[in-house]
Design an enzyme around this catalytic site. Structure first.
Site, short mmCIF file in Angstrom:
data_model
loop_
_atom_site.label_atom_id
_atom_site.label_comp_id
_atom_site.label_asym_id
_atom_site.label_seq_id
_atom_site.Cartn_x
_atom_site.Cartn_y
_atom_site.Cartn_z
N HIS A 169 0.85 -1.21 0.00
CA HIS A 169 0.00 0.00 0.00
C HIS A 169 0.88 1.25 0.00
O HIS A 169 0.66 2.18 -0.78
CB HIS A 169 -0.91 -0.02 1.23
CG HIS A 169 -1.64 1.26 1.48
ND1 HIS A 169 -2.78 1.61 0.77
CD2 HIS A 169 -1.40 2.29 2.34
CE1 HIS A 169 -3.21 2.79 1.20
NE2 HIS A 169 -2.39 3.23 2.15
N TYR B 212 -1.82 16.90 4.01
CA TYR B 212 -1.00 15.96 4.78
C TYR B 212 0.45 16.39 4.97
O TYR B 212 1.13 15.86 5.85
CB TYR B 212 -1.06 14.56 4.16
CG TYR B 212 -0.04 14.25 3.10
CD1 TYR B 212 1.06 13.42 3.39
CD2 TYR B 212 -0.16 14.75 1.81
CE1 TYR B 212 1.99 13.12 2.42
CE2 TYR B 212 0.76 14.45 0.84
CZ TYR B 212 1.84 13.63 1.15
OH TYR B 212 2.76 13.33 0.18
N LYS C 61 -9.09 12.01 7.70
CA LYS C 61 -9.19 10.71 8.37
C LYS C 61 -10.04 10.75 9.63
O LYS C 61 -10.33 9.69 10.17
CB LYS C 61 -7.78 10.24 8.78
CG LYS C 61 -6.78 10.14 7.64
CD LYS C 61 -6.94 8.84 6.90
CE LYS C 61 -5.76 8.60 5.96
NZ LYS C 61 -5.87 7.28 5.32
N GLU D 172 -10.22 1.98 3.93
CA GLU D 172 -8.92 1.32 4.06
C GLU D 172 -9.10 0.04 4.88
O GLU D 172 -9.66 0.08 5.98
CB GLU D 172 -7.89 2.24 4.75
CG GLU D 172 -7.52 3.43 3.87
CD GLU D 172 -6.34 4.24 4.40
OE1 GLU D 172 -6.12 4.24 5.63
OE2 GLU D 172 -5.64 4.85 3.57
CA CA Z 1 -4.99 4.28 7.56
#
Ligand code: CA
Length: 438
Positions: free
Chosen positions: A144, A254, A263, A209
């Site tokens: 990932h 970010y 998030k 996710e």
């Molecule tokens: Ca995550």
């Protein structure tokens, strides 16, 4: 990592549904959850899943016959307090597991007393399994990290610290919800590459996710790191975890301090905690790509190299609103093994998190990071499956998805399977996307 009589694959329960091939909750599992009868405002109670039933531990403590040690260990559970039990460590956990295994096994003299302590899972609602004080999300999925890094930084996909530091950020525990709760599409700030300035509005790139959640058992005092050799003792159990992510808010916000509002609008946890004891038959070697750096000594031990990973198969399933209306079952988007995805073990995360003196507390949650397998179709997010939204996936009913649409239900499932062991599962981690606020 020892196994004992509670793991015997031949063990059967007098709860008939626990003996079915497909159940996530055979007698070898015995995960803990917090429940009440559906549609009531009763206080939350602690129960153990067995087949399609839940054993109410308050009733079981009162109705069953237990040794003094087990009765003492059951006391906080009977009071609805999983955190105190989590903080007490592996000895009472093992004692309760052994006692419940015997009491629920076929032929147990406790059958008659405990049968009255069962409720069908179809008649209960579940909440987050414990009070989650702090939540840290790691980034252990190397496939990932590489794929997403390539999307965000084509010339520099995997930053050089990745092989040395278990990368993570401190997340937000207040917005963690149990499976079944909807998640609202967030509003936020994003900036298209060719736009002169950012704009504020509903996220257009909502994603999920696939992660594991590691719940902490006993904590450590502030200023006293947990050594790698002690780290397993501080783990209570494992859940599924969906770290919903807004992919248009994320790249704009970010840098340089990491994810924030992309998030923190919602994360979904599966309600049943599979204990470290239940996972003992499914521990696996840490797998790393050839040529990877060796961990620094504070993150390294023979035990964590040889058995630190957990062999869980993780799947993501999607049911759109149109599929639901047509009575169509969810479709599987991906399947991957956690032990083929994670560059760091849970023990390494505990050792690293506390290495500077940070204190952990019972009920703290670590997210593993997205656990994508090495093959493209094993990716644990739409960001990866659609190459950053450029290649939409086509569903069997003709619908397409680059990112999640309102009304989509995303479901994570997980199970451990190995020759010589009884298959155990994690139940479901599901959430449906609500439209953004106007
Ligand atoms: Ca995550």
């Amino acid at each position: 990592m020892r196994t004992d009589a509670t793991h015997d694959p031949a063990l059967q329960s007098w709860v008939a549904s626990a003996n079915g091939e497909g159940t996530d909750f055979p007698i070898q599992n015995l995960p803990f959850g917090r429940f009440r009868r559906a549609g009531t405002q009763e206080p939350w109670r602690i129960g153990v899943a067995i087949g399609d039933q839940v054993l109410d531990l308050r009733a079981a403590r009162d109705e069953g016959r237990w040794s003094a040690e087990v009765a003492a260990a059951l006391a906080p559970l009977a009071a609805g307090d999983l955190n105190t039990f989590m903080g007490a460590g592996s000895a009472p956990r093992r004692a309760v597991r052994a006692a419940l295994s015997q009491a629920l096994a076929q032929g147990s003299p406790q059958q008659q007393a405990l049968a009255s302590c069962l409720l069908p899972q179809s008649g209960i609602e579940l909440t987050v399994p414990c009070a989650i004080g702090d939540y840290t999300d790691f980034y252990t999925g190397i496939h990932h990290a590489t794929t997403v890094g390539r999307l965000f930084r084509p010339d520099n996909p995997l930053l050089p610290n990745y092989q040395w530091v278990p990368i993570g950020y401190h997340g937000r525990s207040s917005s963690i919800v149990a499976s079944g709760h909807p998640v609202r599409r967030p509003l936020g700030q994003a900036k298209a590459a060719d736009a002169p300035q950012p704009s504020f509005g509903a996220s257009q790139r909502l994603d999920y996710e696939v992660e594991l959640g590691f719940l902490i058992g006993p904590g450590n005092p502030l200023g006293q790191p947990i050594a790698i050799g002690e780290a397993e003792e501080h783990l209570f159990g494992v859940t599924l975890f969906n770290d919903w992510s807004a992919r248009d808010i994320q790249p704009w916000e970010y840098q340089p301090l990491g994810p924030f509002l992309s998030k923190n609008f919602g994360s979904t946890i599966s309600p049943w905690v599979v204990t470290m004891e239940a996972l003992a038959p499914f521990r696996a070697p840490l797998q790393r790509p050839a040529g990877s750096a060796q961990p620094l000594p504070y993150l390294d031990s023979q035990a964590t190299r040889e058995q630190g990973a957990i062999a869980v198969r993780l799947e993501a399933w999607l049911q759109t609103a149109a599929m639901r209306a047509a009575g169509e079952a969810p479709v599987r988007l991906s399947s991957a093994r956690a032990d083929e995805a994670a560059f760091w073990t849970p023990a390494q995360l505990v050792a690293h998190h506390t290495s500077g003196g940070c204190n952990l507390q019972p009920g703290d949650l670590f997210g593993s990071g997205t656990l994508s397998g090495p093959a493209p179709d094993q990716a644990g997010s739409l960001l990866e499956l659609t190459s950053g939204g450029k290649e939409a996936i086509r569903l069997p009913n003709g619908e397409t998805r680059s990112f999640l649409a309102d009304g989509d239900t995303l479901i994570l499932r997980g199970a451990c399977e190995r020759a010589g062991a009884r298959r155990i599962g994690f139940g479901e981690c599901a959430g449906t996307v609500l439209p953004a606020l106007a």
